[in-house]
Write a protein that holds these residues in place. Structure first.
Motif, PDB file in Angstrom:
ATOM      1  N   LEU A  20      -5.736  19.714 -40.859  1.00  0.00           N
ATOM      2  CA  LEU A  20      -6.703  20.707 -41.192  1.00  0.00           C
ATOM      3  C   LEU A  20      -7.743  20.962 -40.521  1.00  0.00           C
ATOM      4  O   LEU A  20      -8.456  21.868 -40.592  1.00  0.00           O
ATOM      5  N   LEU A  21      -8.258  19.669 -40.077  1.00  0.00           N
ATOM      6  CA  LEU A  21      -9.510  19.688 -39.301  1.00  0.00           C
ATOM      7  C   LEU A  21      -9.455  20.510 -38.028  1.00  0.00           C
ATOM      8  O   LEU A  21     -10.655  21.023 -37.604  1.00  0.00           O
ATOM      9  N   VAL A  22      -8.396  20.521 -37.559  1.00  0.00           N
ATOM     10  CA  VAL A  22      -8.331  21.438 -36.284  1.00  0.00           C
ATOM     11  C   VAL A  22      -8.824  23.001 -36.574  1.00  0.00           C
ATOM     12  O   VAL A  22      -9.518  23.581 -35.944  1.00  0.00           O
ATOM     13  N   ARG A  37     -10.675  31.214 -41.885  1.00  0.00           N
ATOM     14  CA  ARG A  37     -10.402  32.653 -41.883  1.00  0.00           C
ATOM     15  C   ARG A  37     -10.339  33.037 -40.258  1.00  0.00           C
ATOM     16  O   ARG A  37     -11.060  32.351 -39.574  1.00  0.00           O
ATOM     17  N   SER A  38      -9.741  34.083 -39.666  1.00  0.00           N
ATOM     18  CA  SER A  38      -9.576  34.325 -38.458  1.00  0.00           C
ATOM     19  C   SER A  38     -10.779  35.314 -38.293  1.00  0.00           C
ATOM     20  O   SER A  38     -11.529  35.649 -39.097  1.00  0.00           O
ATOM     21  N   TYR A  44      -6.125  31.942 -43.674  1.00  0.00           N
ATOM     22  CA  TYR A  44      -4.938  31.167 -43.591  1.00  0.00           C
ATOM     23  C   TYR A  44      -4.769  30.424 -44.562  1.00  0.00           C
ATOM     24  O   TYR A  44      -5.388  29.601 -45.333  1.00  0.00           O
ATOM     25  N   ARG A  45      -3.397  30.193 -45.098  1.00  0.00           N
ATOM     26  CA  ARG A  45      -2.934  29.484 -45.946  1.00  0.00           C
ATOM     27  C   ARG A  45      -2.028  28.343 -45.437  1.00  0.00           C
ATOM     28  O   ARG A  45      -1.441  29.115 -44.756  1.00  0.00           O
ATOM     29  N   VAL A  46      -1.867  27.201 -45.838  1.00  0.00           N
ATOM     30  CA  VAL A  46      -1.141  26.213 -45.512  1.00  0.00           C
ATOM     31  C   VAL A  46       0.401  26.536 -46.241  1.00  0.00           C
ATOM     32  O   VAL A  46       0.690  26.468 -47.320  1.00  0.00           O
ATOM     33  N   LYS A  47       1.257  26.365 -45.194  1.00  0.00           N
ATOM     34  CA  LYS A  47       2.534  26.391 -45.559  1.00  0.00           C
ATOM     35  C   LYS A  47       3.529  25.654 -45.076  1.00  0.00           C
ATOM     36  O   LYS A  47       3.191  24.792 -44.119  1.00  0.00           O
ATOM     37  N   THR A 125      -0.738  22.641 -51.919  1.00  0.00           N
ATOM     38  CA  THR A 125      -1.510  23.900 -52.626  1.00  0.00           C
ATOM     39  C   THR A 125      -1.756  24.967 -51.583  1.00  0.00           C
ATOM     40  O   THR A 125      -1.434  24.523 -50.228  1.00  0.00           O
ATOM     41  N   GLU A 126      -2.275  25.892 -51.566  1.00  0.00           N
ATOM     42  CA  GLU A 126      -2.510  27.028 -50.499  1.00  0.00           C
ATOM     43  C   GLU A 126      -3.633  26.439 -49.483  1.00  0.00           C
ATOM     44  O   GLU A 126      -3.757  26.906 -48.183  1.00  0.00           O
ATOM     45  N   ASP A 127      -4.456  25.457 -49.892  1.00  0.00           N
ATOM     46  CA  ASP A 127      -5.471  24.783 -49.085  1.00  0.00           C
ATOM     47  C   ASP A 127      -5.082  23.495 -48.198  1.00  0.00           C
ATOM     48  O   ASP A 127      -5.738  23.185 -47.526  1.00  0.00           O
TER      49      ASP A 127
END
Length: 142
Positions: A20-22, A37-38, A44-47, A125-127
């Protein structure tokens, strides 16, 4: 000594934190929670993709692949590079947890790979996605 699960869980949480920190960067002057966000404004959502032999975590920037249920890191994808890990090594020898320990009074040490026997999702979650690989310690082992 009943379980080594806490070790695998802790290491997994550290990997997820790095994951996540990257994307967020580590800057104490920024808010602790912000949208990733790009440049184009895409969120961006985590999947997570869970198959019988692997777990893939993807936040749109970095993709981590773990073996299932052992928890070995078998792939890190970033910046157009398919795998930052040594692809000539077997998947079980790319990124793993190990212990190097000895009994009191003994000079020889014992090397032990920590292989999970169970995988579970802690939070999704998405985050944020938090996963855990655990195994039960066998007290009959030396």
């Amino acid at each position: 000594m009943r379980q080594w699960g806490w070790l695998l869980g802790t290491l997994t949480m550290l990997l997820v934190l790095v994951f996540l920190l990257v994307g967020f960067g580590f800057d104490t002057s920024t808010p602790t929670k912000r949208s990733l966000r790009s440049d184009s404004g895409r969120h961006y959502r985590v999947k997570m993709v869970n198959t019988s032999d692997s777990i893939v975590l993807d936040n749109g920037l970095v993709q981590l692949t773990f073996s299932n249920p052992a928890g070995d890191v078998i792939g890190i994808r970033y910046g157009g590079i398919d795998n930052l890990l040594e692809i000539h090594n077997k998947p079980t020898n790319r990124g793993y947890c190990d212990l190097n320990w000895n009994n009191l009074g003994e000079k020889s040490s014992i090397f032990e790979r920590v292989l999970g026997t169970e995988f579970r999702v802690i939070t999704a979650t998405e985050d944020q996605i938090e996963i855990s690989f655990t195994r039960t310690y066998n007290v009959s082992l030396p």
